[in-house]
Scaffold this active site. Structure first.
Site, mmCIF file in Angstrom:
data_model
loop_
_atom_site.group_PDB
_atom_site.id
_atom_site.type_symbol
_atom_site.label_atom_id
_atom_site.label_comp_id
_atom_site.label_asym_id
_atom_site.label_seq_id
_atom_site.Cartn_x
_atom_site.Cartn_y
_atom_site.Cartn_z
ATOM 1 N N TYR A 136 0.848 -1.186 0.000
ATOM 2 C CA TYR A 136 0.000 0.000 0.000
ATOM 3 C C TYR A 136 0.885 1.238 0.000
ATOM 4 O O TYR A 136 1.580 1.535 0.967
ATOM 5 C CB TYR A 136 -0.958 0.000 1.198
ATOM 6 C CG TYR A 136 -2.243 -0.761 0.910
ATOM 7 C CD1 TYR A 136 -2.556 -1.166 -0.382
ATOM 8 C CD2 TYR A 136 -3.140 -1.061 1.917
ATOM 9 C CE1 TYR A 136 -3.716 -1.867 -0.659
ATOM 10 C CE2 TYR A 136 -4.316 -1.757 1.649
ATOM 11 C CZ TYR A 136 -4.594 -2.157 0.360
ATOM 12 O OH TYR A 136 -5.742 -2.846 0.083
ATOM 13 N N LYS A 189 2.774 -14.672 -1.337
ATOM 14 C CA LYS A 189 2.717 -14.986 -2.780
ATOM 15 C C LYS A 189 4.150 -15.203 -3.234
ATOM 16 O O LYS A 189 4.634 -14.586 -4.197
ATOM 17 C CB LYS A 189 2.026 -13.822 -3.523
ATOM 18 C CG LYS A 189 1.770 -14.066 -4.995
ATOM 19 C CD LYS A 189 0.762 -15.157 -5.280
ATOM 20 C CE LYS A 189 0.636 -15.384 -6.785
ATOM 21 N NZ LYS A 189 -0.141 -16.605 -7.100
ATOM 22 N N ASP A 222 -3.837 -16.402 -3.385
ATOM 23 C CA ASP A 222 -4.961 -16.843 -4.231
ATOM 24 C C ASP A 222 -5.543 -18.158 -3.711
ATOM 25 O O ASP A 222 -6.760 -18.328 -3.632
ATOM 26 C CB ASP A 222 -4.549 -16.939 -5.709
ATOM 27 C CG ASP A 222 -3.144 -17.471 -5.926
ATOM 28 O OD1 ASP A 222 -2.458 -17.748 -4.925
ATOM 29 O OD2 ASP A 222 -2.737 -17.619 -7.090
ATOM 30 N N ASP A 246 -5.895 -6.884 4.103
ATOM 31 C CA ASP A 246 -7.050 -6.018 3.903
ATOM 32 C C ASP A 246 -8.116 -6.765 3.094
ATOM 33 O O ASP A 246 -9.294 -6.822 3.467
ATOM 34 C CB ASP A 246 -6.597 -4.749 3.170
ATOM 35 C CG ASP A 246 -7.651 -3.663 3.179
ATOM 36 O OD1 ASP A 246 -8.600 -3.764 3.985
ATOM 37 O OD2 ASP A 246 -7.529 -2.721 2.387
ATOM 38 N N ASP A 250 -11.911 -8.597 4.484
ATOM 39 C CA ASP A 250 -13.258 -8.293 3.976
ATOM 40 C C ASP A 250 -13.950 -9.599 3.582
ATOM 41 O O ASP A 250 -15.121 -9.818 3.897
ATOM 42 C CB ASP A 250 -13.188 -7.377 2.743
ATOM 43 C CG ASP A 250 -13.269 -5.894 3.104
ATOM 44 O OD1 ASP A 250 -12.930 -5.556 4.248
ATOM 45 O OD2 ASP A 250 -13.656 -5.084 2.242
#
Ligand code: ATP
Length: 359
Positions: A136, A189, A222, A246, A250
């Site tokens: 970010y 990842k 993923d 983040d 959600d």
């Protein structure tokens, strides 16, 4: 038993913030009274769009100064995308506060309720999100942002993962796993972002050696989404970098029933801020239909953090009472629309307050 009187900041924020934050204040007041703890002293502080109008800036210097002197605070969501320039292009209010106080750990539980519209029943997991670096761009530089455009048609970003920040968040996650089901999943990842998220995975695995009682596995981000959406009930603690955390939180909130029940706490070793995982939900703002559960449970997490910090059984009891009252209210069928119920924000809050008084 210590019986400290706490002073907490209240920052309403934007969108549904002025609805869900006062609801949380009412619930905490009722919980402290029920636990026989001294009433919280609240300090309402300007933040967000209303602060732009009154102070010319979304996070006034006076707000940051006041936060230095309180025991913790409740932060409502902000709708910084709707701010006028130059405010819209500045670091957003929660980012500003997190950076100012070095709140490196973002703890985001996702727990389902009976009759709570969960996609995966028996979900009970916690995402431990590193909060200060990663991908970010608004928080991985000392000055400026990590995102820039050399020409109008080229946009570039960078990400940062450090050993120091990874070790710090890994310890938080392992300590949490130890008091839960002693299982920890690292999400990364490292097959593509080999150096950055590879470092995150490897450093967390090194830290794991200090916690031999905790079982560790890891997933690519993923693959983690695939497992989470069908088998969220199989996870205990998940530790991951900022952006993955983040997005994953959600998803986890919705899988557990609604984003509207997903709480979070941002903390350092000395400061803590209760902040719902969701945003300002401008689409439903001002209608008194927002689900206040995420903000209420975030506030209970703050009480729990205070209880541990000050070894205060009364405030821990108040936190237990809040969680039990929310559970009883939802399980009795009083739910807001996002959970397929019909209660509005005011009704729901009143039901939780009544449940606290009844105990
Ligand atoms: P941000 O990037 O600021 O986190 P977002 O883009 O993730 O924001 P939200 O504001 O969290 O978006 O809203 C996503 C959806 O979830 C919207 O449809 C919103 O109405 C709904 N939602 C979010 N919070 C609540 C809540 N407390 N009660 C009911 N619905 C909510």
């Amino acid at each position: 038993m210590t019986s400290k009187q706490y002073r907490l900041g209240v920052l309403h924020g934007d969108g549904i913030g002025p609805e869900i934050v006062p609801s949380s204040v009412d619930v905490l007041d009722a919980a402290m009274a029920a636990a026989g703890a001294p009433a919280i002293e609240w300090e309402v502080l300007p933040l967000g769009r209303s602060a732009i109008d009154s102070h010319g800036i979304a996070v006034p210097e006076s707000t940051l100064e006041a936060l230095e002197h309180v025991d913790g605070w409740l932060l409502g969501p902000h709708d910084s995308a709707s701010y006028p320039e130059p405010h819209k292009s500045m670091l957003n209010p929660s980012g500003t506060i997190r950076k100012h106080f070095g709140l490196f750990a973002n703890i985001r539980p996702a727990k389902s309720y009976e009759g709570g519209n969960a996609i995966v029943a028996d979900t009970d997991l916690v995402i431990v999100r590193e909060n200060t670096e990663g991908f970010y761009a608004d928080r991985n530089t000392y000055a400026g942002t990590g995102e820039f455009m050399p020409t109008p048609d080229v946009a570039i970003m960078h990400g940062i993962i450090t050993r120091q920040a990874t070790e710090r968040i890994a310890h938080e996650a392992f300590k949490l796993a130890r008091v839960r089901d002693k299982r920890l999943t690292i999400v990364h990842k490292a097959n593509v972002l080999k150096m950055t998220t590879g470092l995150f995975r490897d450093v967390t695995r090194e830290v794991a050696k200090q916690y031999p009682d905790v079982t560790v596995n890891d997933f690519h981000i993923d693959a983690a989404t695939v497992h989470l959406v069908r088998r969220a009930d199989k996870f205990d603690v998940i530790v991951t970098e900022n952006m993955f955390g983040d997005i994953l939180s959600d998803l986890a909130g919705e899988v557990a029933g609604s984003l509207g029940i997903a709480p979070s706490l941002n903390s350092s070793d000395t400061k803590a801020m209760a902040q719902a995982s969701h945003g300002s939900a401008p689409d439903i703002a001002g209608k008194n239909i927002a689900n206040p559960v995420a903000m209420i449970l975030s506030s209970a997490m703050l009480l729990r953090w205070l209880g541990a910090k000050f070894d205060d059984a009364a405030v821990l009891d108040a936190a237990d009472r809040v969680e039990a009252a929310v559970t009883r209210t939802i399980e009795s069928g009083v739910k807001t629309r996002d959970m397929a119920g019909s209660a509005d924000t005011t009704d729901f809050t009143a039901a939780v307050v009544a449940a606290l008084a009844a105990k």
